[in-house]
Structures are given as C-alpha cells and as structure tokens.
Scaffold this motif. Structure first.
Motif, PDB file in Angstrom:
ATOM      1  N   GLY A  67      40.303  49.131  57.537  1.00 32.62           N
ATOM      2  CA  GLY A  67      40.306  49.141  56.077  1.00 32.62           C
ATOM      3  C   GLY A  67      40.188  47.766  55.442  1.00 32.62           C
ATOM      4  N   ALA A  68      40.026  46.724  56.269  1.00 32.88           N
ATOM      5  CA  ALA A  68      40.016  45.357  55.742  1.00 32.88           C
ATOM      6  C   ALA A  68      38.865  45.116  54.773  1.00 32.88           C
ATOM      7  N   LEU A  72      38.873  44.134  50.697  1.00 30.79           N
ATOM      8  CA  LEU A  72      38.271  42.912  50.175  1.00 30.79           C
ATOM      9  C   LEU A  72      37.158  43.214  49.168  1.00 30.79           C
ATOM     10  N   LEU A  73      36.345  44.207  49.480  1.00 28.33           N
ATOM     11  CA  LEU A  73      35.246  44.553  48.587  1.00 28.33           C
ATOM     12  C   LEU A  73      35.741  45.123  47.268  1.00 28.33           C
ATOM     13  N   ASN A  74      36.822  45.881  47.307  1.00 32.62           N
ATOM     14  CA  ASN A  74      37.377  46.439  46.070  1.00 32.62           C
ATOM     15  C   ASN A  74      37.750  45.323  45.098  1.00 32.62           C
ATOM     16  N   VAL A  75      38.329  44.252  45.628  1.00 29.03           N
ATOM     17  CA  VAL A  75      38.686  43.111  44.773  1.00 29.03           C
ATOM     18  C   VAL A  75      37.434  42.369  44.332  1.00 29.03           C
ATOM     19  N   ALA A  76      36.515  42.131  45.267  1.00 27.95           N
ATOM     20  CA  ALA A  76      35.303  41.375  44.956  1.00 27.95           C
ATOM     21  C   ALA A  76      34.480  42.041  43.860  1.00 27.95           C
ATOM     22  N   ALA A  81      35.373  36.433  40.899  1.00 27.49           N
ATOM     23  CA  ALA A  81      35.709  35.417  41.882  1.00 27.49           C
ATOM     24  C   ALA A  81      34.639  35.315  42.959  1.00 27.49           C
ATOM     25  N   ALA A  82      34.411  34.090  43.429  1.00 29.81           N
ATOM     26  CA  ALA A  82      33.434  33.870  44.491  1.00 29.81           C
ATOM     27  C   ALA A  82      34.076  33.898  45.871  1.00 29.81           C
ATOM     28  N   TRP A  83      35.396  33.752  45.909  1.00 30.35           N
ATOM     29  CA  TRP A  83      36.133  33.737  47.191  1.00 30.35           C
ATOM     30  C   TRP A  83      37.265  34.747  47.066  1.00 30.35           C
ATOM     31  N   VAL A  84      37.192  35.797  47.854  1.00 30.35           N
ATOM     32  CA  VAL A  84      38.230  36.833  47.861  1.00 30.35           C
ATOM     33  C   VAL A  84      38.880  36.831  49.238  1.00 30.35           C
ATOM     34  N   TYR A  85      40.199  36.908  49.269  1.00 24.99           N
ATOM     35  CA  TYR A  85      40.896  36.851  50.552  1.00 24.99           C
ATOM     36  C   TYR A  85      42.074  37.815  50.565  1.00 24.99           C
ATOM     37  N   GLY A  86      42.591  38.053  51.766  1.00 24.10           N
ATOM     38  CA  GLY A  86      43.750  38.914  51.921  1.00 24.10           C
ATOM     39  C   GLY A  86      44.828  38.240  52.750  1.00 24.10           C
ATOM     40  N   ALA A  87      45.938  38.931  52.905  1.00 23.18           N
ATOM     41  CA  ALA A  87      46.998  38.441  53.783  1.00 23.18           C
ATOM     42  C   ALA A  87      46.496  38.482  55.225  1.00 23.18           C
ATOM     43  N   PHE A  88      47.155  37.745  56.102  1.00 23.13           N
ATOM     44  CA  PHE A  88      46.701  37.707  57.477  1.00 23.13           C
ATOM     45  C   PHE A  88      47.876  37.611  58.442  1.00 23.13           C
ATOM     46  N   MET A 162      39.016  32.195  42.581  1.00 21.94           N
ATOM     47  CA  MET A 162      39.399  32.956  43.760  1.00 21.94           C
ATOM     48  C   MET A 162      40.246  34.155  43.359  1.00 21.94           C
ATOM     49  N   ALA A 163      40.246  35.167  44.209  1.00 25.50           N
ATOM     50  CA  ALA A 163      41.038  36.377  43.966  1.00 25.50           C
ATOM     51  C   ALA A 163      41.592  36.858  45.302  1.00 25.50           C
ATOM     52  N   ARG A 164      42.566  37.773  45.252  1.00 26.02           N
ATOM     53  CA  ARG A 164      43.241  38.167  46.485  1.00 26.02           C
ATOM     54  C   ARG A 164      43.591  39.647  46.509  1.00 26.02           C
ATOM     55  N   THR A 165      43.824  40.140  47.699  1.00 27.97           N
ATOM     56  CA  THR A 165      44.452  41.434  47.906  1.00 27.97           C
ATOM     57  C   THR A 165      45.713  41.205  48.720  1.00 27.97           C
ATOM     58  N   GLU A 166      46.754  41.983  48.450  1.00 28.32           N
ATOM     59  CA  GLU A 166      48.002  41.820  49.174  1.00 28.32           C
ATOM     60  C   GLU A 166      47.940  42.410  50.578  1.00 28.32           C
ATOM     61  N   LYS A 167      46.916  43.187  50.862  1.00 30.40           N
ATOM     62  CA  LYS A 167      46.825  43.857  52.158  1.00 30.40           C
ATOM     63  C   LYS A 167      46.488  42.871  53.263  1.00 30.40           C
TER      64      LYS A 167
END
Length: 243
Positions: A67-68, A72-76, A81-88, A162-167
């Motif tokens: 589901g990664a 990420l795409l849902n946020v993008a 934002a040009a850089w979207v990231y998640g927790a790792f 930049m934007a993020r997802t908590e997942k």
C-alpha cells in the motif's frame, strides 16, 4: 494502482550481467546496465530513461510495504508539493525492526533540509519535473558516497514544497553489509552541499521564508540561517575566496 500506471527501471551498476529471471520479461520492466559508475550516475540514468510524472528510487536491499505507493500517490495528487514522503522503518541485516521514524516537515522545508533533516529516497515520491529542474543527483565527486539524497532534497526545497503521509511506506536496511555509504566523508560532503546550496539564486529569501513558516520555532530556525551564512563567510575567507 494498476500495472499500466507505473514502470520499473532496474539499473544494474554491478558491472556484471544480471542472472536470468522471469521478472525481467515483464512488460513494465526495463533493465539498464551501467559499469560501476556510482549511485548518482546510476540513478540519473534510470531517471533519464523514465517517462512518468513521479520518480521513486529504491536500493536493492530495501523494500516497500504493501500500500506504500497508493499512500504516496494520494498525497501527491492532492497537493502541489514536488516531494512527497512517508514514515519509514529501519531494519537490521536480518530484517528485524530497529526503529520507526516519522518526520513531519511540510510546505517550505528549505531550512530543515539545510539542517540535515533526512527524507530517505526510499520513502519519497519526487515529481520528475522538479528532479530534472535541479539537474538530478549531483555528479560532483565531493558529494558522492552517501550524501546525494540530502543534497537533492536541499536543491528541490529551494524551489518546491514538500508534503507527507503518516503511513510507513518503506523498510530501509542499516546494516554494514554491502553498504556504499562513506560515513567518513559525510561532514565534508555536508559543507560542500551547503555551500553549493546557499550560493543558488534566491536561497537567502527562501531560507528566511522557511524559518518564518515555523512560528513556534522561528527564533531557532532564524539562528540556523545566521549560523550557516556566518560559517560560509568564515570558510570562504579562510580559503581566500573573498567574492
């Protein structure tokens, strides 16, 4: 996400042919061979061969969780934002969890990136337009061996948000087996990257705006901006680079 929505470009920089495998014949996969050039060159080659709107870079010893890419795409797709990231998740050589990290940088994160905030490529989705606008990964030898991702985040944060997802989206191996990161030269690389970044047009205004965007910590971040420019002044004077 359907299979028609993505492409997988495998850059083999080992200098040896890959063992034959069925996955190499899948229609979404393209294999490109490079000859032990280094990570920046290999990644730039893969990016140049891509056709998609977004880029994701994954080393061969790390993996994405189920589901990664949807996360990420849902946020993008819902942000500019040009850089979207998640927790790792950081794992050892056996795959056991060492720790989980969830950065919370959003919007103008220029000063945070200058302060060496780490947003791993494995956990990030980067708009290809932004990647190519900053000329991709730096090919300078002084920025090789492990600092290319930090420098890229600094370059992109100068011009994009930049934007993020908590997942949690990825697992990153931190064992020492087969690592190509040169930790010995990291601080020198950091200085080189920082000097190159603050010399870019509009860097000072972007850094000040970034510091203002965190009201609760604005004094701290303004102090960081002052520190970086004073350190740059001292370093350039000592190097007799007066202009």
């Amino acid at each position: 996400m359907d299979s028609d929505d993505f492409e997988i470009i495998v850059v083999n920089d080992s200098g040896k042919p890959l063992p034959a495998a069925a996955w190499q014949n899948l229609p979404q996969i393209k294999v490109i061979d490079t000859n032990r050039r280094n990570r920046s060159v290999a990644r730039n080659v893969g990016a140049a061969a891509s056709t998609g709107m977004y880029l994701h870079f994954l080393d061969d010893d790390d993996w994405m969780v189920p589901g990664a890419f949807d996360a990420l795409l849902n946020v993008a797709r819902s942000s500019t934002a040009a850089w979207v990231y998640g927790a790792f998740r950081l794992v050892d050589n056996a795959g056991a969890t060492v720790t989980e990290i969830s950065p919370d940088d959003t919007g103008n994160c220029c000063i945070q990136m200058m302060a060496w905030e780490w947003l791993p490529l494995q956990a990030s989705l980067i708009r290809s337009e932004a990647f190519f606008a900053v000329d991709g990964f730096a090919s300078l030898p002084s920025l090789g061996g492990g600092f290319e991702d930090v420098h890229l985040s600094r370059q992109i944060s100068l011009y994009y948000d930049m934007a993020r997802t908590e997942k949690i989206v990825t697992a990153i191996r931190i064992g020492d087996v087969s690592s190509t990161t040169n930790y010995v030269t990291m601080f020198h690389q950091n200085r080189q990257s920082r000097e190159k970044t603050i010399a870019m047009q509009g860097a000072f205004q972007r850094l000040i705006s970034s510091a203002k965007s965190s009201p609760a910590q604005s004094d701290y971040w303004f102090g960081k901006v002052l520190y970086y420019y004073m350190a740059s002044m001292k370093w350039n004077l000592e190097s007799k680079q007066f202009f």
